[in-house]
Design a protein around this motif. Structure first.
Motif, PDB file in Angstrom:
ATOM      1  N   PHE A  25     -12.622-148.552 -22.737  1.00  0.00           N
ATOM      2  CA  PHE A  25     -13.569-147.758 -21.966  1.00  0.00           C
ATOM      3  C   PHE A  25     -12.868-146.942 -20.886  1.00  0.00           C
ATOM      4  N   ASN A  26     -11.955-147.589 -20.159  1.00  0.00           N
ATOM      5  CA  ASN A  26     -11.329-146.933 -19.006  1.00  0.00           C
ATOM      6  C   ASN A  26     -10.266-145.927 -19.401  1.00  0.00           C
ATOM      7  N   ASP A  27      -9.455-146.259 -20.403  1.00  0.00           N
ATOM      8  CA  ASP A  27      -8.300-145.427 -20.741  1.00  0.00           C
ATOM      9  C   ASP A  27      -8.259-144.972 -22.191  1.00  0.00           C
ATOM     10  N   GLY A  28      -8.802-145.788 -23.086  1.00  0.00           N
ATOM     11  CA  GLY A  28      -8.621-145.522 -24.511  1.00  0.00           C
ATOM     12  C   GLY A  28      -9.257-144.245 -25.008  1.00  0.00           C
ATOM     13  N   VAL A  29     -10.375-143.806 -24.376  1.00  0.00           N
ATOM     14  CA  VAL A  29     -11.064-142.607 -24.866  1.00  0.00           C
ATOM     15  C   VAL A  29     -10.965-141.447 -23.882  1.00  0.00           C
ATOM     16  N   ARG A  30     -10.012-141.519 -22.990  1.00  0.00           N
ATOM     17  CA  ARG A  30      -9.853-140.393 -22.069  1.00  0.00           C
ATOM     18  C   ARG A  30      -9.329-139.160 -22.812  1.00  0.00           C
ATOM     19  N   GLU A  31      -8.379-139.362 -23.700  1.00  0.00           N
ATOM     20  CA  GLU A  31      -7.778-138.232 -24.411  1.00  0.00           C
ATOM     21  C   GLU A  31      -7.910-138.341 -25.924  1.00  0.00           C
ATOM     22  N   GLU A  41     -11.353-141.431 -31.558  1.00  0.00           N
ATOM     23  CA  GLU A  41     -10.979-141.579 -32.962  1.00  0.00           C
ATOM     24  C   GLU A  41     -12.160-141.859 -33.875  1.00  0.00           C
ATOM     25  N   VAL A  42     -13.226-142.412 -33.314  1.00  0.00           N
ATOM     26  CA  VAL A  42     -14.406-142.740 -34.115  1.00  0.00           C
ATOM     27  C   VAL A  42     -15.606-141.989 -33.567  1.00  0.00           C
ATOM     28  N   VAL A  64     -13.632-135.167 -33.488  1.00  0.00           N
ATOM     29  CA  VAL A  64     -12.496-134.620 -32.757  1.00  0.00           C
ATOM     30  C   VAL A  64     -11.254-134.742 -33.630  1.00  0.00           C
ATOM     31  N   GLN A  65     -10.654-133.598 -33.957  1.00  0.00           N
ATOM     32  CA  GLN A  65      -9.416-133.611 -34.721  1.00  0.00           C
ATOM     33  C   GLN A  65      -8.201-133.654 -33.818  1.00  0.00           C
ATOM     34  N   LYS A  66      -8.245-132.877 -32.724  1.00  0.00           N
ATOM     35  CA  LYS A  66      -7.053-132.768 -31.881  1.00  0.00           C
ATOM     36  C   LYS A  66      -7.423-132.302 -30.487  1.00  0.00           C
TER      37      LYS A  66
END
Length: 799
Positions: A217-223, A226-227, A234-236
């Motif tokens: 939640f905090n860091d994994g989806v900042r940039e 993937e799902v 989101v490709q890139k």
């Protein structure tokens, strides 16, 4: 100005009684009694709510790439973090589930791609909402969307686990339990406290792989994201190129996306016109200047050859740019956001509600709305609500809770608060109501031997003058000119011509102070427009006295005052169009506008009417004072190129306040520091900024108008209420509305809250902002969306 004189003032006594009742504590009115908008107003608002070139999917090509300009790269892909922004919202809208979307009227609608049903299934003893998930709905990794995803999101956002760095938990904190219902595709949400805005929850919905883990939640989806589970994925995220690439979701179960790819390109507002001219972008929100260039190119006949006096090749480049612009069209709508005048009530004169109400009642909101919206052919009725936009169900105009624009009433409020004109009808030398703390003088344009009548008839009419103290048709925002370029630190050369028996007025008689250091161009333009209004009014009075006798002394004075009004107005236009850079002696170096002028200039204008003259009285009052000190308010405005329109509106407000004796000191600050260092920190008296509209005002608007509360460390917790004006009763009305499950009753509570906010006079809505979007003519179902949630899968190119 009386109610009958002003277009927006023709309201019935019944409407006034209704608003008074709304302000009264605890009064609930039936909805039919709240009808404050005419059917014409509603129809006009509806027509301006969206402009997206709609077309059925069958008429669109399959495939293609859309290049869409955004303000900046997203700070995060997590919409529930503090640095989520508009780009985050656009991306999540295309790639993640939304349980409810919003239609063009600002009404929540169930999203059938994800939900077969969603209803309040129980009210007693607890509110229960039952969601029935579309069995086809699944994440891009193949897993179905289930109650486990809802449970994970509630757990992360409810505010009980500090390991999740959430920015907001509104609504989730009211939930007592989330569980699977009768089957795998049913979710039951039981509320510990009733929540009227339950439709705002679980949008966007993230997979439990994100919401179930604090690190994700905090860091994994900042940039990375993937799902997903939308028509796109989101490709890139390419930070070097400043773009995010979205591609079709091959697992999408709904209508297949027409576009194969969407490229969200970070592009600052000041570079979008160039990008349109070279064809490197397909969709871009633009300002009025760029919009007019596109519209002008569309009307051109294609003959853009070299023009006399241009350098070789310049005509070819202009023709190429014009040809590219002809491939675009401008979409216009009223954006679901409004510009307000904020009055900081934390300290100083504005801590007195009588002074705030006086300032508010001096403002001609209709004139300001006309300035911004009429040139765009958009409805220009001032916004009458803080909580709903025009055209939204339940929208009513509650400005009567404060009162219509009325300079006489404003002056009476000031007098009641102890702010009264200095002396018995005589002002001190060099002082004029409304003049900012000493600014430099900028003279009028050199007309040379041009015929006096020929030039002045265009710039000053024969009537009594505009009550707002300006000419709407001469303003940069109204006619497409650029009013925001810096003014050099040198005075414009004085105008030639007759100034009345060869005499220049002493500073004590001049309508404004014209000596000292040159300030910002907004301040200078405001001063000159005030001066123009003064002479325009004086001219009207003298013409009236002349009774048509062209040989009379009164008629001679009329001609001189009319000429002076034209000169002052012309000088203001020089500033607002940036032509001061081209005048002799002007310095174009950075910061020149802040440099001191080493000499002072006498105003080359006709002598002002004597003190006590009826024209002077008509033009406005003397500077009001209390304990010997003038009432001066610091008006802070941003100075970026994108804020030109805001500065124009600010200068007009300053001129309006001049008429009730309130001085304004206009201060321009950098865009980067404007909001955080001035508005949010309370370092201003007056400011202009915008708030977005919402389909859920009881939830989203509460922190904007909540009464500031003392913090344990002695500071003041203001949430988002940057005016620092609030009451316990307003807070109670919001809390009641958020808990009221009967929609009619909840709407009435919101009505009451809005009337109370008007009466507190901390925030004065002026107008809904215009939304201008340039798109390729071949595109459909994209443009100025207004309130509506975009259907990304339906955007495409026509066959």
């Amino acid at each position: 100005m009386t109610d009958h004189d002003h277009p927006s003032g023709r309201r019935t006594a019944g409407r006034r009684r209704r608003c008074a009742a709304l302000v009264a504590a605890g009064v609930l009115l039936p909805l039919p009694a709240l009808a404050g908008c005419s059917s014409d107003d509603r129809e006009a608002s509806a027509e301006a709510s969206q402009d997206i070139a709609p077309a059925p999917r069958s008429e669109l090509k399959d495939g293609g790439t859309l290049r869409w300009a955004v303000d900046a790269m997203p700070g995060t892909f997590n919409a529930f973090q503090a640095d989520a922004d508009a780009t985050t919202a656009r991306i999540t809208g295309a790639v993640l589930p939304s349980m409810f979307t919003v239609d063009a009227n600002g009404t929540p609608q169930r999203n059938a791609d994800y939900l077969d049903a969603a209803d309040v299934s129980a009210r007693d003893p607890k509110q229960v909402v039952t969601y029935k998930i579309n069995p086809k709905a699944r994440w891009s990794d193949g897993k179905p969307i289930t109650a486990a995803d809802f449970i994970a999101q509630w757990t992360a956002l409810r505010g009980k686990n500090n390991a999740f760095w959430t920015a907001r938990n509104a609504g989730y904190d009211r939930i007592g339990k989330v569980e699977q219902g009768a089957g795998a595709h049913e979710v039951k949400v039981t509320f510990a406290r009733p929540y009227a805005d339950w439709r705002s929850l679980f949008t966007p919905l993230y997979p439990r792989s994100v919401m179930g883990n604090p690190n994700a939640f905090n860091d994994g989806v900042r940039e990375r994201l993937e799902v997903g589970a939308g028509p796109f994925l989101v490709q890139k995220r390419d930070a070097d190129e400043g773009r995010v690439v979205l591609v079709r979701n091959p697992s999408w179960w709904g209508a297949r996306a027409k576009l194969a790819k969407i490229v969200l390109q970070a592009l600052p507002a000041d570079k979008r016109a160039a990008a349109l001219a070279d064809g490197s972008i397909d969709v871009a929100a633009v300002d009025q200047t760029a919009a007019k260039r596109v519209e002008a190119a569309g009307k051109a006949d294609g003959n853009a050859g070299p023009q006399p006096g241009r350098a070789a090749g310049s005509g070819t480049r202009a023709a190429a740019g014009s040809k590219a612009l002809r491939r675009y069209v401008i979409h216009k709508a009223l954006e679901p956001a409004y510009t307000q005048l904020a009055l900081n009530g934390s300290s100083g004169p504005l801590a007195d509600d009588r002074v705030r109400r006086a300032v508010a009642r001096a403002i001609d909101r209709q004139a300001l709305a006309d300035t911004v919206l009429k040139p765009l052919d958009l409805p220009s009725k001032p916004l009458g609500s803080h909580l709903l936009m025009a055209g939204q169900p339940g929208y009513e105009d509650h400005s009567d809770a404060l009162g219509d624009q009325d300079a006489g009433a404003a002056k009476a409020l000031l007098a009641d608060a102890g702010w009264k004109p200095d002396g018995a009808g005589h002002q001190q030398a060099g002082e004029k109501a409304g003049a900012p703390a000493p600014g430099g003088w900028l003279g009028a344009r050199d007309y040379g031997d041009e015929d006096e009548d020929e030039r002045s008839d265009d710039r000053a009419d024969d009537g009594d003058g505009d009550e707002g103290g300006y000419d709407p048709d001469a303003d940069g925002a109204a006619d497409g000119r650029n009013p925001g370029r810096p003014v050099p630190a040198q005075a414009v050369r004085p105008a030639k011509g007759d100034h009345g028996e060869g005499a220049r007025p002493a500073a004590a008689k001049a309508p404004l102070s014209f000596t000292g250091a040159v300030g910002s161009e907004v301040q200078q333009a405001a001063l000159l427009r005030q001066s123009a209004a003064f002479y325009k009014d004086a001219a009207a009075a003298e013409k009236e006295d002349s009774d048509g006798d062209t040989d009379s002394d009164a008629y001679a004075k009329y001609k001189r005052y009319k000429k002076s009004a034209a000169q002052a107005l012309s000088a203001a236009e020089v500033i607002e169009t940036g032509q001061g850079h081209d005048l002799p002696g002007s310095g174009g170096h950075p910061g020149a506008e802040h440099a001191a002028v080493p000499r002072s200039y006498d105003a080359p204008l006709a002598a002002a009417p004597p003190a006590g003259d009826k024209a002077g009285r008509r033009n406005g009052g003397l500077a009001v004072k209390k304990d010997g000190k003038p009432l001066t308010l610091r008006f802070v405005l941003p100075d970026g190129a994108a804020s030109e329109q805001l500065r124009t509106v600010g200068s007009r407000i300053a001129a309006m306040l001049a008429k009730i004796g309130v001085q304004t000191s206009l201060q321009r600050v950098s865009d980067a520091s404007y909001f955080q260092d001035h508005v949010a920190s309370g370092d201003y008296d007056l400011a202009l900024y915008s708030w977005p509209g919402t389909a859920y005002p009881a939830t989203d608007a509460r922190p904007i108008y909540a009464k500031p509360q003392p913090a344990p460390d002695g500071s003041l917790t203001v949430e988002q209420n940057y005016t620092r004006v609030g009451t316990d009763h307003i807070d109670q009305l919001f809390d009641q509305a958020a808990s009221e499950l009967d929609e009619d009753s909840a709407r009435t509570l919101v009505e009451q809250a809005d009337a109370r906010i008007w009466a507190a006079a901390g925030s004065i809505p002026l107008y809904q902002r215009p939304e201008l979007v340039a798109t390729k003519k071949s595109l459909a179902n994209v443009g100025a969306f207004g309130f509506a949630t975009p259907r990304f899968q339906d955007i495409g190119y026509r066959k």
